[in-house]
Motif scaffolding. Structure first.
Motif, PDB file in Angstrom:
ATOM      1  N   LEU A 121       0.843  -1.190   0.000  1.00  0.00           N
ATOM      2  CA  LEU A 121       0.000   0.000   0.000  1.00  0.00           C
ATOM      3  C   LEU A 121       0.876   1.237   0.000  1.00  0.00           C
ATOM      4  N   ASP A 122       0.637   2.098  -0.987  1.00  0.00           N
ATOM      5  CA  ASP A 122       1.312   3.392  -1.042  1.00  0.00           C
ATOM      6  C   ASP A 122       0.390   4.432  -0.415  1.00  0.00           C
ATOM      7  N   LEU A 123       0.901   5.176   0.553  1.00  0.00           N
ATOM      8  CA  LEU A 123       0.118   6.182   1.253  1.00  0.00           C
ATOM      9  C   LEU A 123       0.211   7.523   0.547  1.00  0.00           C
ATOM     10  N   PRO A 124      -0.790   8.374   0.744  1.00  0.00           N
ATOM     11  CA  PRO A 124      -0.674   9.726   0.195  1.00  0.00           C
ATOM     12  C   PRO A 124       0.446  10.470   0.905  1.00  0.00           C
ATOM     13  N   PRO A 125       1.017  11.468   0.267  1.00  0.00           N
ATOM     14  CA  PRO A 125       2.108  12.221   0.910  1.00  0.00           C
ATOM     15  C   PRO A 125       1.677  12.803   2.251  1.00  0.00           C
ATOM     16  N   ALA A 126       2.574  12.758   3.208  1.00  0.00           N
ATOM     17  CA  ALA A 126       2.275  13.303   4.536  1.00  0.00           C
ATOM     18  C   ALA A 126       2.579  14.792   4.537  1.00  0.00           C
ATOM     19  N   SER A 127       1.798  15.515   3.760  1.00  0.00           N
ATOM     20  CA  SER A 127       1.998  16.957   3.649  1.00  0.00           C
ATOM     21  C   SER A 127       0.726  17.565   3.103  1.00  0.00           C
ATOM     22  N   GLY A 128       0.720  18.853   2.964  1.00  0.00           N
ATOM     23  CA  GLY A 128      -0.462  19.526   2.443  1.00  0.00           C
ATOM     24  C   GLY A 128      -0.835  19.066   1.055  1.00  0.00           C
ATOM     25  N   SER A 129       0.166  18.677   0.246  1.00  0.00           N
ATOM     26  CA  SER A 129      -0.115  18.222  -1.108  1.00  0.00           C
ATOM     27  C   SER A 129      -0.839  16.890  -1.138  1.00  0.00           C
ATOM     28  N   GLY A 130      -0.764  16.121  -0.016  1.00  0.00           N
ATOM     29  CA  GLY A 130      -1.418  14.831   0.030  1.00  0.00           C
ATOM     30  C   GLY A 130      -2.882  14.899   0.384  1.00  0.00           C
ATOM     31  N   GLY A 131      -3.361  16.077   0.749  1.00  0.00           N
ATOM     32  CA  GLY A 131      -4.748  16.227   1.123  1.00  0.00           C
ATOM     33  C   GLY A 131      -4.970  15.911   2.585  1.00  0.00           C
ATOM     34  N   VAL A 132      -6.200  16.147   3.030  1.00  0.00           N
ATOM     35  CA  VAL A 132      -6.570  15.954   4.431  1.00  0.00           C
ATOM     36  C   VAL A 132      -7.790  15.050   4.501  1.00  0.00           C
ATOM     37  N   PHE A 133      -7.719  14.041   5.353  1.00  0.00           N
ATOM     38  CA  PHE A 133      -8.885  13.190   5.623  1.00  0.00           C
ATOM     39  C   PHE A 133      -9.768  13.937   6.627  1.00  0.00           C
ATOM     40  N   ALA A 134     -10.460  14.926   6.130  1.00  0.00           N
ATOM     41  CA  ALA A 134     -11.087  15.909   7.010  1.00  0.00           C
ATOM     42  C   ALA A 134     -12.165  15.320   7.901  1.00  0.00           C
ATOM     43  N   ARG A 135     -12.925  14.329   7.410  1.00  0.00           N
ATOM     44  CA  ARG A 135     -14.047  13.784   8.177  1.00  0.00           C
ATOM     45  C   ARG A 135     -13.785  12.375   8.713  1.00  0.00           C
ATOM     46  N   LEU A 136     -12.615  11.850   8.459  1.00  0.00           N
ATOM     47  CA  LEU A 136     -12.346  10.456   8.811  1.00  0.00           C
ATOM     48  C   LEU A 136     -12.345  10.273  10.329  1.00  0.00           C
ATOM     49  N   THR A 137     -13.253   9.406  10.811  1.00  0.00           N
ATOM     50  CA  THR A 137     -13.329   9.108  12.248  1.00  0.00           C
ATOM     51  C   THR A 137     -12.874   7.691  12.567  1.00  0.00           C
ATOM     52  N   GLU A 138     -12.981   6.757  11.610  1.00  0.00           N
ATOM     53  CA  GLU A 138     -12.562   5.372  11.851  1.00  0.00           C
ATOM     54  C   GLU A 138     -11.739   4.864  10.673  1.00  0.00           C
ATOM     55  N   LEU A 139     -10.560   4.325  10.979  1.00  0.00           N
ATOM     56  CA  LEU A 139      -9.667   3.786   9.948  1.00  0.00           C
ATOM     57  C   LEU A 139      -9.184   2.421  10.382  1.00  0.00           C
ATOM     58  N   ARG A 140      -9.353   1.427   9.497  1.00  0.00           N
ATOM     59  CA  ARG A 140      -8.868   0.076   9.755  1.00  0.00           C
ATOM     60  C   ARG A 140      -8.024  -0.370   8.568  1.00  0.00           C
ATOM     61  N   LEU A 141      -6.756  -0.649   8.823  1.00  0.00           N
ATOM     62  CA  LEU A 141      -5.825  -1.132   7.810  1.00  0.00           C
ATOM     63  C   LEU A 141      -5.371  -2.523   8.222  1.00  0.00           C
ATOM     64  N   GLU A 142      -5.763  -3.540   7.464  1.00  0.00           N
ATOM     65  CA  GLU A 142      -5.511  -4.916   7.853  1.00  0.00           C
ATOM     66  C   GLU A 142      -4.845  -5.690   6.725  1.00  0.00           C
ATOM     67  N   ARG A 143      -3.840  -6.507   7.093  1.00  0.00           N
ATOM     68  CA  ARG A 143      -3.104  -7.340   6.147  1.00  0.00           C
ATOM     69  C   ARG A 143      -2.506  -6.482   5.039  1.00  0.00           C
ATOM     70  N   VAL A 144      -1.656  -5.560   5.480  1.00  0.00           N
ATOM     71  CA  VAL A 144      -1.091  -4.551   4.603  1.00  0.00           C
ATOM     72  C   VAL A 144       0.434  -4.584   4.711  1.00  0.00           C
ATOM     73  N   HIS A 145       1.101  -4.349   3.591  1.00  0.00           N
ATOM     74  CA  HIS A 145       2.542  -4.133   3.581  1.00  0.00           C
ATOM     75  C   HIS A 145       2.770  -2.691   3.146  1.00  0.00           C
ATOM     76  N   PHE A 146       3.216  -1.849   4.084  1.00  0.00           N
ATOM     77  CA  PHE A 146       3.425  -0.435   3.774  1.00  0.00           C
ATOM     78  C   PHE A 146       4.722  -0.286   2.988  1.00  0.00           C
ATOM     79  N   ARG A 147       4.584   0.022   1.721  1.00  0.00           N
ATOM     80  CA  ARG A 147       5.747   0.059   0.843  1.00  0.00           C
ATOM     81  C   ARG A 147       6.619   1.278   1.112  1.00  0.00           C
ATOM     82  N   CYS A 148       6.086   2.288   1.771  1.00  0.00           N
ATOM     83  CA  CYS A 148       6.865   3.491   2.064  1.00  0.00           C
ATOM     84  C   CYS A 148       7.907   3.233   3.141  1.00  0.00           C
ATOM     85  N   GLY A 149       7.926   2.037   3.720  1.00  0.00           N
ATOM     86  CA  GLY A 149       8.837   1.765   4.807  1.00  0.00           C
ATOM     87  C   GLY A 149       8.286   2.204   6.137  1.00  0.00           C
ATOM     88  N   GLY A 150       7.090   2.782   6.129  1.00  0.00           N
ATOM     89  CA  GLY A 150       6.441   3.169   7.371  1.00  0.00           C
ATOM     90  C   GLY A 150       6.971   4.456   7.976  1.00  0.00           C
TER      91      GLY A 150
END
Length: 522
Positions: A173-202
């Protein structure tokens, strides 16, 4: 769009109704208001089934594109999701739900529909997205290098979504950039990430999950994941955090002033964890991992008394018999001694089937927090529980309520012999009295000699028990005589309740703060 098996008969029946059933051409269903017809389509098992109703008449042709939900249940093709999203017009309402469950999803098709779903106006504010990808690795519970792991999905920023659940079958899984250019999950209240390999190295996973990129996040679960060596989460809104089997995690930092529930399970591969957890309002702590108070710092409660707010401490798989060099047992001991006051303590004790090669280990535990409720989950393999339970009771004199749940396999774990080592431990009941214990619950009671002996000894230790509740194992067939024996125990004023479990549902220790979803059963 193809129709799943069984939907053809449903559509045929609707066509007969739509044509009047008598061939007269009267569209009886078509005469109903749009909102009624849409509620009918929402009761179909999938979006594909709803789309097939377009063949009924012109009246039905575009109705399915006005539905507030898109559902492709298992096993669906991600290639069908993008056309379903593209078919929606400017007058279509924002989606409140997108639910896709598939097998071996190709990256290109998945990336396309995820990006389309994240487009402005596509999701209604507070919408939910569930994506389950089943792979051969998922089925075999494997996370090693394999062909399916070369699949990589890109996670766009869902600014309108309130709930996002991704179970990717160990794909990258590639994550959005951790910056203003990556956008904001403005309303996100619940996040579940399961059986994932974070390719960014975490390295920036914590930045994506923290403020300001997730300013409303309350519930977070990361389960069975690779690629995260250091995780730092800083959030002023997070209330529940669950980290379950994060392979390779070395350092954890959590700064969450309103966090109330934390579950850490097997993340440090039984290495000594380096952790800084500043959670002043924490109420529930489930820690089933290595622990060293010199390397793991908890900031709980206010003022001088640490853990003043902690209501429940849970740790599982404490061996009753084993070898004294078992390092993890020492970690359990340090964890239990670290918190002086806890309202409720949950422990799972496990026995070996053959005790002849092992030592009795419970005496290593010399202190417990000051608690009112002790809940024990016992995997006994048919052995007597008295020695281990009474040892724990002897070192927590303030206990008022005892809950005991037996986890044995009724057909396999037959009671052991009278010469077994489990019956040769010190009998603390002869030298110890429980002065304040007034309520006892026992679940999955088998009705064996071990079970009755435990209850009898418990009453001899405490004369103040006012309430006894026993629920028999669903396979047990108790006679009337043992029931009379149980009711006769204790003082005349005791309230005894005996239940026979007819549901065939066993009591099991909890494993997660989060409820199961229908996809968990696939």
């Amino acid at each position: 769009m193809s129709l799943p098996a069984g939907d053809g008969e449903l559509a045929a029946g609707m066509e007969e109704l739509s044509l009047g059933g008598g061939g007269e051409g009267d569209d009886r269903l078509g005469a109903l208001p749009d909102d009624v017809l849409r509620s009918i389509l929402l009761r179909l098992p999938s979006t594909a089934a709803a789309a097939r109703t377009s063949v009924l008449s012109r009246r039905w042709r575009r109705l399915w594109t006005q539905l507030p939900e898109i559902r492709f249940p298992f096993p669906s093709s991600p290639a069908s999701v993008l056309p379903a999203l593209a078919s929606r017009t400017s007058s279509s309402p924002g989606l409140r739900l997108i639910h896709v469950a598939c097998r071996d999803a190709p990256a290109a098709a998945t990336d396309a529909w995820l990006l389309a779903a994240a487009a402005p106006g596509r999701l209604a504010p507070g919408g939910e997205i569930y994506f389950y990808n089943r792979t051969p690795g998922d089925e075999r519970q494997q996370v090693g290098a394999a062909a399916w792991q070369r699949t990589a999905f890109r996670l766009p920023c869902f600014e309108a979504a309130a709930k996002l659940w991704l179970r990717l079958g160990f794909a990258h899984l590639d994550l959005p950039p951790a910056s203003g250019s990556g956008g904001v999950f403005a309303r996100l209240t619940e996040l579940r990430l399961e059986r994932v390999h974070f390719r960014c190295g975490g390295y920036h996973l914590g930045d994506v999950l923290s403020m300001p990129q997730c300013p409303a996040l309350r519930d977070l679960r990361i389960s069975i994941a690779r690629g995260v060596e250091k995780l730092t989460i800083v959030s002023e809104t997070l209330e529940r955090l669950e980290l379950d089997i994060l392979y390779g995690l070395e350092e954890l930092t959590v700064m969450a002033p309103v966090l109330r529930a934390l579950n850490v399970h097997a993340c440090f591969a039984w290495r000594k964890p380096v952790a800084m957890v500043c959670v002043p309002r924490l109420e529930l702590l489930w820690w089933n991992d290595a622990f060293d108070p010199s390397l793991t710092i908890f900031g709980i409660g206010d003022g001088d008394e640490e853990a003043a707010s902690l209501q429940q401490l849970t740790t599982f798989n404490i061996p009753v018999y084993g070898r004294f060099d078992y390092a993890l047992l020492q970690d359990y001991v340090m964890l239990l001694q670290h918190f002086p006051v806890v309202h409720r303590l949950d422990l799972k004790l496990i026995y070996e089937r053959d005790l002849s090669q092992f030592e009795y280990l419970m005496e290593i535990i010399t202190g417990l927090p000051n608690i009112q409720t002790l809940s024990l989950w016992l995997q006994t393999k048919g052995h007597a529980i008295g020695a281990s339970v009474f040892h724990l009771l002897s070192i927590c004199p303030g206990i008022r309520k005892l809950q005991v749940t037996l986890l044995d396999n009724f057909k396999v774990d037959t009671p052991c012999t009278s010469v077994c080592a489990c019956g040769q431990q010190p009998n603390l009941s002869k030298c110890y009295t429980l002065d304040v214990l007034d309520e006892v619950e026992i679940h999955n009671f088998r009705g064996s000699g071990h079970d009755f002996a435990f209850v009898d000894t418990l009453f001899s230790m405490s004369k103040d028990i006012k309430r006894l509740t026993i629920t028999y194992h669903h396979l047990a067939r108790p006679s009337e005589e043992p029931c009379k024996d149980l009711c006769s125990l204790g003082t005349p004023g005791i309230c005894s309740e005996i239940y026979f479990n007819t549901t065939e549902v066993l009591y099991q220790p909890p494993s997660s703060f989060f409820p199961k979803t229908p996809d968990d059963q696939l």
